[in-house]
Design a protein around this motif. Structure first.
Motif, PDB file in Angstrom:
ATOM      1  N   VAL A 135       6.513 -22.604 -70.886  1.00 55.14           N
ATOM      2  CA  VAL A 135       6.575 -22.623 -72.347  1.00 55.14           C
ATOM      3  C   VAL A 135       6.837 -21.217 -72.874  1.00 55.14           C
ATOM      4  N   ALA A 136       6.133 -20.242 -72.329  1.00 55.06           N
ATOM      5  CA  ALA A 136       6.275 -18.854 -72.794  1.00 55.06           C
ATOM      6  C   ALA A 136       7.670 -18.307 -72.533  1.00 55.06           C
ATOM      7  N   SER A 137       8.338 -18.806 -71.503  1.00 54.86           N
ATOM      8  CA  SER A 137       9.667 -18.279 -71.173  1.00 54.86           C
ATOM      9  C   SER A 137      10.704 -18.634 -72.224  1.00 54.86           C
ATOM     10  N   GLY A 138      10.491 -19.739 -72.936  1.00 55.12           N
ATOM     11  CA  GLY A 138      11.448 -20.169 -73.944  1.00 55.12           C
ATOM     12  C   GLY A 138      12.645 -20.921 -73.386  1.00 55.12           C
ATOM     13  N   ARG A 139      12.692 -21.076 -72.066  1.00 56.18           N
ATOM     14  CA  ARG A 139      13.813 -21.786 -71.429  1.00 56.18           C
ATOM     15  C   ARG A 139      13.332 -22.471 -70.144  1.00 56.18           C
ATOM     16  N   GLY A 140      12.083 -22.878 -70.158  1.00 53.34           N
ATOM     17  CA  GLY A 140      11.473 -23.403 -68.951  1.00 53.34           C
ATOM     18  C   GLY A 140      12.065 -24.731 -68.504  1.00 53.34           C
ATOM     19  N   ALA A 141      12.091 -24.921 -67.193  1.00 53.57           N
ATOM     20  CA  ALA A 141      12.599 -26.161 -66.616  1.00 53.57           C
ATOM     21  C   ALA A 141      11.827 -26.496 -65.354  1.00 53.57           C
ATOM     22  N   ILE A 142      11.489 -27.762 -65.215  1.00 52.22           N
ATOM     23  CA  ILE A 142      10.911 -28.293 -63.985  1.00 52.22           C
ATOM     24  C   ILE A 142      11.919 -29.245 -63.376  1.00 52.22           C
ATOM     25  N   VAL A 143      12.198 -29.053 -62.097  1.00 55.26           N
ATOM     26  CA  VAL A 143      13.070 -29.968 -61.364  1.00 55.26           C
ATOM     27  C   VAL A 143      12.249 -30.559 -60.226  1.00 55.26           C
ATOM     28  N   ASN A 144      12.017 -31.860 -60.292  1.00 56.91           N
ATOM     29  CA  ASN A 144      11.285 -32.563 -59.250  1.00 56.91           C
ATOM     30  C   ASN A 144      12.266 -33.173 -58.261  1.00 56.91           C
ATOM     31  N   ALA A 174       8.181 -34.955 -69.510  1.00 53.00           N
ATOM     32  CA  ALA A 174       9.312 -34.547 -70.361  1.00 53.00           C
ATOM     33  C   ALA A 174       8.996 -34.815 -71.824  1.00 53.00           C
ATOM     34  N   GLY A 175       8.351 -35.955 -72.094  1.00 49.43           N
ATOM     35  CA  GLY A 175       7.986 -36.265 -73.473  1.00 49.43           C
ATOM     36  C   GLY A 175       6.949 -35.312 -74.023  1.00 49.43           C
ATOM     37  N   HIS A 176       6.038 -34.888 -73.165  1.00 52.19           N
ATOM     38  CA  HIS A 176       4.992 -33.950 -73.596  1.00 52.19           C
ATOM     39  C   HIS A 176       5.544 -32.533 -73.749  1.00 52.19           C
ATOM     40  N   ALA A 177       6.359 -32.109 -72.796  1.00 51.95           N
ATOM     41  CA  ALA A 177       6.779 -30.710 -72.747  1.00 51.95           C
ATOM     42  C   ALA A 177       8.024 -30.420 -73.585  1.00 51.95           C
ATOM     43  N   GLY A 178       8.802 -31.448 -73.902  1.00 50.27           N
ATOM     44  CA  GLY A 178      10.033 -31.228 -74.655  1.00 50.27           C
ATOM     45  C   GLY A 178       9.829 -30.494 -75.966  1.00 50.27           C
ATOM     46  N   PRO A 179       8.884 -30.925 -76.798  1.00 46.29           N
ATOM     47  CA  PRO A 179       8.657 -30.216 -78.056  1.00 46.29           C
ATOM     48  C   PRO A 179       8.189 -28.776 -77.863  1.00 46.29           C
ATOM     49  N   VAL A 182      10.292 -27.101 -72.903  1.00 47.55           N
ATOM     50  CA  VAL A 182      10.422 -27.198 -71.447  1.00 47.55           C
ATOM     51  C   VAL A 182      11.073 -28.533 -71.089  1.00 47.55           C
ATOM     52  N   ARG A 183      12.091 -28.474 -70.258  1.00 42.19           N
ATOM     53  CA  ARG A 183      12.772 -29.680 -69.789  1.00 42.19           C
ATOM     54  C   ARG A 183      12.227 -30.082 -68.411  1.00 42.19           C
ATOM     55  N   VAL A 184      12.157 -31.382 -68.165  1.00 42.14           N
ATOM     56  CA  VAL A 184      11.636 -31.899 -66.893  1.00 42.14           C
ATOM     57  C   VAL A 184      12.570 -33.002 -66.412  1.00 42.14           C
ATOM     58  N   ASN A 185      13.141 -32.817 -65.238  1.00 38.04           N
ATOM     59  CA  ASN A 185      14.071 -33.796 -64.681  1.00 38.04           C
ATOM     60  C   ASN A 185      13.789 -34.008 -63.200  1.00 38.04           C
ATOM     61  N   ASP A 233      23.204 -25.126 -68.634  1.00 38.02           N
ATOM     62  CA  ASP A 233      24.251 -26.146 -68.649  1.00 38.02           C
ATOM     63  C   ASP A 233      23.660 -27.535 -68.886  1.00 38.02           C
ATOM     64  N   ALA A 234      22.375 -27.693 -68.572  1.00 35.72           N
ATOM     65  CA  ALA A 234      21.682 -28.968 -68.777  1.00 35.72           C
ATOM     66  C   ALA A 234      20.699 -28.867 -69.942  1.00 35.72           C
ATOM     67  N   ALA A 235      21.036 -28.050 -70.940  1.00 35.25           N
ATOM     68  CA  ALA A 235      20.106 -27.745 -72.022  1.00 35.25           C
ATOM     69  C   ALA A 235      19.701 -28.970 -72.836  1.00 35.25           C
ATOM     70  N   TRP A 236      20.505 -30.039 -72.801  1.00 32.72           N
ATOM     71  CA  TRP A 236      20.173 -31.235 -73.585  1.00 32.72           C
ATOM     72  C   TRP A 236      19.885 -32.421 -72.674  1.00 32.72           C
ATOM     73  N   ILE A 237      19.358 -32.123 -71.500  1.00 31.49           N
ATOM     74  CA  ILE A 237      18.997 -33.165 -70.535  1.00 31.49           C
ATOM     75  C   ILE A 237      17.527 -33.010 -70.174  1.00 31.49           C
ATOM     76  N   THR A 238      16.756 -34.050 -70.418  1.00 29.63           N
ATOM     77  CA  THR A 238      15.356 -34.051 -69.993  1.00 29.63           C
ATOM     78  C   THR A 238      14.890 -35.484 -69.796  1.00 29.63           C
ATOM     79  N   GLY A 239      13.907 -35.644 -68.914  1.00 27.70           N
ATOM     80  CA  GLY A 239      13.345 -36.956 -68.651  1.00 27.70           C
ATOM     81  C   GLY A 239      14.246 -37.878 -67.857  1.00 27.70           C
TER      82      GLY A 239
END
Length: 266
Positions: A135-144, A174-179, A182-185, A233-239
């Motif tokens: 969250v603090a990074s401002g561009r966080g992403a989790i890839v499972n 993704a629903g929790h972290a999106g706002p 942070v993106r989660v895919n 490149d996946a800035a609008w992809i989550t969940g």
């Protein structure tokens, strides 16, 4: 050609990254500019991967991490933040698996519990520890790293259940972290040529016939997808679940061949 530096200034933590998919993903992120913390239950494997990255001009550290232990998962996150000053990407790749009993009623509790603990609860532990920093990074992403086993029956009761659960966790997180930015895919690989298949070349050859693209996957196939989902490149992809499976789930090659009398006419 040198890949573009999509991850210049990024820091990434990868679990189960001493070999196979995790190692390939660590190398790919580092090649594109990320500082990576390579973690693995086997410390020597983690060290070897990190050394390979540094030999290729990248930035990497190694750490032993047991995702089955909360303190170990939290220590890995803390190490990454201390070493690199931030954390932008978490790749949950560590897993466990075991052979099914011949009869389901003969399954034991312990192997089932261990497989779910490492494969599903492990990513939960690591994501929980990492989330404030992502969250603090401002561009966080989790890839499972999931599996086609989470979507269809390929055997493995506990492993398949854990991977299906991980896909569900991906969506709810993704629903929790999106706002919070942070993106989660999740990536669902098909059969990948890793050390888990060592000595089973004949099995891999038979499996290749079931894939519309005519081959099993390589770790670099999954690493490329990790880099995409972790990047802007996946800035609008989550969940989402991204199948990287050579068409296995989308095309029933075995059925089509059977209807042609067993001939293969790719």
């Amino acid at each position: 050609m040198t890949p573009p530096s999509r991850f210049h200034g990024y820091a990434a933590l990868l679990t189960g990254a001493g070999q196979g998919i995790g190692a390939a993903a660590a190398r790919r992120l580092a090649a594109e500019g990320a500082a990576v913390l390579v973690t693995d239950l086997d410390a020597d494997r983690a060290v070897r991967t990190a050394e390979q990255i540094r030999e290729q001009g990248g930035t990497a550290e190694a750490l032993s991490c047991d995702v089955g232990d909360r303190a170990s998962a939290e220590a890995a996150v803390a190490h990454a933040v201390a070493a690199f000053g931030r954390l932008d990407v978490l790749v949950n790749n560590a897993y466990a698996n075991h052979e099914d009993a011949t009869l389901f009623e003969d399954e034991a509790d312990e192997p089932w519990a261990h497989t779910l603990d490492i494969t599903l609860t492990g990513p939960y532990r690591c994501s929980r520890a990492a989330l404030p920093h992502l969250v603090a990074s401002g561009r966080g992403a989790i890839v499972n790293i999931g599996s086609v086993n989470g979507e269809q029956d390929f055997g493995g009761h506990a492993y398949s259940a854990a991977k299906a659960g991980l896909a569900s966790l991906t969506r709810t997180l993704a629903g929790h972290a999106g706002p919070r930015g942070v993106r989660v895919n999740l990536i669902a690989p098909g059969t990948i040529r890793t050390d888990a298949w060592a000595g089973r070349d004949a099995d891999l050859e038979r499996a290749s016939a079931l894939y519309p693209l005519g081959r099993v996957g390589e770790p670099d196939d999954i690493a490329a997808a990790v880099a995409f989902l972790a990047s802007s490149d996946a800035a609008w992809i989550t969940g989402t679940t991204l199948r990287v499976d050579g068409g296995l789930l989308g095309v029933n090659t075995g059925f089509r061949a059977a209807m042609r009398g067993g001939t293969d006419s790719r």
